[in-house]
Design a protein around this motif. Structure first.
Motif, PDB file in Angstrom:
ATOM      1  N   SER A  72     -19.980  16.794 -39.626  1.00  0.00           N
ATOM      2  CA  SER A  72     -20.609  18.098 -39.814  1.00  0.00           C
ATOM      3  C   SER A  72     -22.115  17.992 -39.961  1.00  0.00           C
ATOM      4  O   SER A  72     -22.823  19.001 -39.917  1.00  0.00           O
ATOM      5  CB  SER A  72     -20.023  18.776 -41.060  1.00  0.00           C
ATOM      6  N   SER A  73     -22.635  16.785 -40.145  1.00  0.00           N
ATOM      7  CA  SER A  73     -24.066  16.608 -40.379  1.00  0.00           C
ATOM      8  C   SER A  73     -24.759  15.748 -39.331  1.00  0.00           C
ATOM      9  O   SER A  73     -25.985  15.632 -39.344  1.00  0.00           O
ATOM     10  CB  SER A  73     -24.295  15.976 -41.760  1.00  0.00           C
ATOM     11  N   MET A  74     -23.993  15.128 -38.428  1.00  0.00           N
ATOM     12  CA  MET A  74     -24.580  14.254 -37.419  1.00  0.00           C
ATOM     13  C   MET A  74     -24.026  14.607 -36.048  1.00  0.00           C
ATOM     14  O   MET A  74     -22.871  15.034 -35.931  1.00  0.00           O
ATOM     15  CB  MET A  74     -24.265  12.783 -37.719  1.00  0.00           C
ATOM     16  N   PRO A  75     -24.823  14.436 -34.988  1.00  0.00           N
ATOM     17  CA  PRO A  75     -24.340  14.698 -33.617  1.00  0.00           C
ATOM     18  C   PRO A  75     -23.512  13.532 -33.088  1.00  0.00           C
ATOM     19  O   PRO A  75     -23.855  12.876 -32.110  1.00  0.00           O
ATOM     20  CB  PRO A  75     -25.643  14.890 -32.831  1.00  0.00           C
ATOM     21  N   LEU A  76     -22.408  13.279 -33.767  1.00  0.00           N
ATOM     22  CA  LEU A  76     -21.518  12.161 -33.440  1.00  0.00           C
ATOM     23  C   LEU A  76     -20.209  12.718 -32.890  1.00  0.00           C
ATOM     24  O   LEU A  76     -19.607  13.614 -33.495  1.00  0.00           O
ATOM     25  CB  LEU A  76     -21.257  11.329 -34.692  1.00  0.00           C
ATOM     26  N   TYR A  77     -19.765  12.171 -31.759  1.00  0.00           N
ATOM     27  CA  TYR A  77     -18.608  12.726 -31.063  1.00  0.00           C
ATOM     28  C   TYR A  77     -17.649  11.633 -30.601  1.00  0.00           C
ATOM     29  O   TYR A  77     -18.061  10.509 -30.312  1.00  0.00           O
ATOM     30  CB  TYR A  77     -19.053  13.531 -29.827  1.00  0.00           C
ATOM     31  N   ILE A  78     -16.396  12.016 -30.542  1.00  0.00           N
ATOM     32  CA  ILE A  78     -15.405  11.238 -29.815  1.00  0.00           C
ATOM     33  C   ILE A  78     -15.230  11.908 -28.454  1.00  0.00           C
ATOM     34  O   ILE A  78     -14.975  13.104 -28.375  1.00  0.00           O
ATOM     35  CB  ILE A  78     -14.051  11.197 -30.545  1.00  0.00           C
ATOM     36  N   LEU A 110      -5.488   6.091 -12.673  1.00  0.00           N
ATOM     37  CA  LEU A 110      -5.698   7.206 -13.590  1.00  0.00           C
ATOM     38  C   LEU A 110      -6.099   6.627 -14.943  1.00  0.00           C
ATOM     39  O   LEU A 110      -5.399   5.760 -15.476  1.00  0.00           O
ATOM     40  CB  LEU A 110      -4.417   8.035 -13.713  1.00  0.00           C
ATOM     41  N   SER A 111      -7.229   7.095 -15.490  1.00  0.00           N
ATOM     42  CA  SER A 111      -7.772   6.493 -16.706  1.00  0.00           C
ATOM     43  C   SER A 111      -7.938   7.512 -17.821  1.00  0.00           C
ATOM     44  O   SER A 111      -8.224   8.691 -17.576  1.00  0.00           O
ATOM     45  CB  SER A 111      -9.141   5.855 -16.429  1.00  0.00           C
ATOM     46  N   VAL A 112      -7.782   7.023 -19.059  1.00  0.00           N
ATOM     47  CA  VAL A 112      -8.041   7.814 -20.263  1.00  0.00           C
ATOM     48  C   VAL A 112      -9.039   7.036 -21.119  1.00  0.00           C
ATOM     49  O   VAL A 112      -8.691   5.992 -21.678  1.00  0.00           O
ATOM     50  CB  VAL A 112      -6.761   8.084 -21.066  1.00  0.00           C
ATOM     51  N   PRO A 113     -10.281   7.508 -21.239  1.00  0.00           N
ATOM     52  CA  PRO A 113     -11.266   6.815 -22.076  1.00  0.00           C
ATOM     53  C   PRO A 113     -11.244   7.357 -23.504  1.00  0.00           C
ATOM     54  O   PRO A 113     -10.862   8.509 -23.744  1.00  0.00           O
ATOM     55  CB  PRO A 113     -12.590   7.162 -21.393  1.00  0.00           C
ATOM     56  N   VAL A 114     -11.684   6.529 -24.432  1.00  0.00           N
ATOM     57  CA  VAL A 114     -11.917   6.959 -25.810  1.00  0.00           C
ATOM     58  C   VAL A 114     -13.239   6.334 -26.238  1.00  0.00           C
ATOM     59  O   VAL A 114     -13.308   5.136 -26.530  1.00  0.00           O
ATOM     60  CB  VAL A 114     -10.785   6.527 -26.764  1.00  0.00           C
ATOM     61  N   ASN A 115     -14.305   7.143 -26.257  1.00  0.00           N
ATOM     62  CA  ASN A 115     -15.646   6.649 -26.547  1.00  0.00           C
ATOM     63  C   ASN A 115     -16.222   7.307 -27.795  1.00  0.00           C
ATOM     64  O   ASN A 115     -15.934   8.472 -28.094  1.00  0.00           O
ATOM     65  CB  ASN A 115     -16.591   6.931 -25.375  1.00  0.00           C
ATOM     66  N   LEU A 116     -17.067   6.563 -28.483  1.00  0.00           N
ATOM     67  CA  LEU A 116     -17.854   7.108 -29.584  1.00  0.00           C
ATOM     68  C   LEU A 116     -19.269   7.340 -29.053  1.00  0.00           C
ATOM     69  O   LEU A 116     -19.913   6.415 -28.556  1.00  0.00           O
ATOM     70  CB  LEU A 116     -17.877   6.134 -30.763  1.00  0.00           C
ATOM     71  N   THR A 117     -19.744   8.580 -29.157  1.00  0.00           N
ATOM     72  CA  THR A 117     -21.025   8.983 -28.568  1.00  0.00           C
ATOM     73  C   THR A 117     -21.936   9.596 -29.609  1.00  0.00           C
ATOM     74  O   THR A 117     -21.501  10.408 -30.432  1.00  0.00           O
ATOM     75  CB  THR A 117     -20.795  10.015 -27.443  1.00  0.00           C
ATOM     76  N   ILE A 129     -30.394  12.065 -25.170  1.00  0.00           N
ATOM     77  CA  ILE A 129     -29.967  10.734 -24.764  1.00  0.00           C
ATOM     78  C   ILE A 129     -28.703  10.411 -25.538  1.00  0.00           C
ATOM     79  O   ILE A 129     -28.683  10.495 -26.773  1.00  0.00           O
ATOM     80  CB  ILE A 129     -31.053   9.684 -25.047  1.00  0.00           C
ATOM     81  N   ALA A 130     -27.645  10.053 -24.832  1.00  0.00           N
ATOM     82  CA  ALA A 130     -26.330   9.895 -25.462  1.00  0.00           C
ATOM     83  C   ALA A 130     -25.726   8.526 -25.152  1.00  0.00           C
ATOM     84  O   ALA A 130     -24.948   8.376 -24.207  1.00  0.00           O
ATOM     85  CB  ALA A 130     -25.390  11.006 -24.995  1.00  0.00           C
ATOM     86  N   PRO A 131     -26.055   7.507 -25.941  1.00  0.00           N
ATOM     87  CA  PRO A 131     -25.391   6.207 -25.759  1.00  0.00           C
ATOM     88  C   PRO A 131     -23.949   6.277 -26.235  1.00  0.00           C
ATOM     89  O   PRO A 131     -23.622   7.039 -27.158  1.00  0.00           O
ATOM     90  CB  PRO A 131     -26.226   5.265 -26.636  1.00  0.00           C
ATOM     91  N   PHE A 132     -23.086   5.485 -25.619  1.00  0.00           N
ATOM     92  CA  PHE A 132     -21.679   5.495 -26.015  1.00  0.00           C
ATOM     93  C   PHE A 132     -21.061   4.115 -25.827  1.00  0.00           C
ATOM     94  O   PHE A 132     -21.548   3.279 -25.064  1.00  0.00           O
ATOM     95  CB  PHE A 132     -20.888   6.544 -25.217  1.00  0.00           C
ATOM     96  N   ALA A 133     -19.985   3.909 -26.532  1.00  0.00           N
ATOM     97  CA  ALA A 133     -19.202   2.676 -26.405  1.00  0.00           C
ATOM     98  C   ALA A 133     -17.760   3.009 -26.758  1.00  0.00           C
ATOM     99  O   ALA A 133     -17.498   3.881 -27.596  1.00  0.00           O
ATOM    100  CB  ALA A 133     -19.739   1.583 -27.334  1.00  0.00           C
ATOM    101  N   VAL A 179     -24.771   4.906 -21.199  1.00  0.00           N
ATOM    102  CA  VAL A 179     -25.684   5.897 -21.764  1.00  0.00           C
ATOM    103  C   VAL A 179     -25.714   7.110 -20.845  1.00  0.00           C
ATOM    104  O   VAL A 179     -25.670   6.978 -19.615  1.00  0.00           O
ATOM    105  CB  VAL A 179     -27.100   5.300 -21.946  1.00  0.00           C
ATOM    106  N   GLY A 180     -25.755   8.283 -21.467  1.00  0.00           N
ATOM    107  CA  GLY A 180     -25.853   9.522 -20.719  1.00  0.00           C
ATOM    108  C   GLY A 180     -27.187  10.201 -20.988  1.00  0.00           C
ATOM    109  O   GLY A 180     -27.794  10.012 -22.052  1.00  0.00           O
TER     110      GLY A 180
END
Length: 222
Positions: A72-78, A110-117, A129-133, A179-180
């Protein structure tokens, strides 16, 4: 002492800049707290062991991505979703042995990714700028090699060795980083990843290989 004061001043300036960036990102994050969707297409380059294939396969992907806010306080996404990839390659073998054969390789998955962005907003702009792994899970739907000759013979990668197949795995999983870059709703990204497990694992003939994948992506967020 002068050096110490300069280092302290630099640290304070850095902390101030970081606080400003976090504040800016927090404001932007509130706009996307309900998550987001993306439709995208990618160019892919898939490489593997030379004993399996000499050179990389070219490919294209179409994907849907769902971004889910996890703070709720950071721009962190799955980010997860679904992607369909088709790759292909043509090559000629046996040129040094006096017998040439033109081969065509085809691969569908067919792929299903799960990334932390994490999305960094560039101050005073609409750029992010959106780095992810993360990891991905891939179902290998089609893998075949065809001889371009009169007999039109083909090898199904998933058949047993006794049936002239390669006993390729139907399921692969691996890691990816990238990175996006976002401008308003436009998305551009690059990534690189590799399988954890071998797609082909033939101990008798010492043929083992997994896919390493580079991707360049363009998409639309909504």
């Amino acid at each position: 002492m002068k050096k110490i004061l300069m280092m302290a001043f630099a640290a304070i300036v850095s902390m101030g800049a970081s606080a400003q960036l976090i504040s800016s990102n927090t404001v932007t994050h509130k706009k996307e707290s309900n998550g987001y969707n993306r439709l995208s297409v990618s160019y892919n380059s898939l490489s593997t062991d030379k004993k399996i294939m000499d050179g990389a396969m070219n490919g294209f992907s179409a994907a849907w991505t769902k971004g889910i806010s996890v703070s709720s306080s950071m721009p962190l996404y799955i980010e997860t979703g679904l992607g369909l990839t088709y790759a292909f390659k043509s090559e000629t073998i046996g040129e040094d042995d006096g017998y040439e054969a033109d081969l065509k390789h085809n691969f569908l998955a067919l792929s299903v990714p799960v990334n932390l962005t994490y999305k960094y907003e560039v101050p005073n702009t609409e750029f992010k700028i959106a780095p992810f792994a993360g990891v991905y899970f891939r179902g290998n739907l089609l893998g075949e090699t065809k001889w371009d000759d009169e007999d039109d013979e083909s090898i199904n990668w998933f058949d047993d060795y006794e049936d002239d197949g390669l006993e390729a795995k139907r399921f692969s999983f691996g890691w990816q980083v990238g990175v996006g870059f976002e401008y308003r709703k436009l998305y551009l990204g690059v990534s690189y990843g590799s399988d954890f497990n071998n797609l082909i694992d033939n101990d008798d003939n010492d043929i083992k290989g997994k896919f390493n994948t580079f991707a360049a992506t363009v998409g639309f967020n909504f």
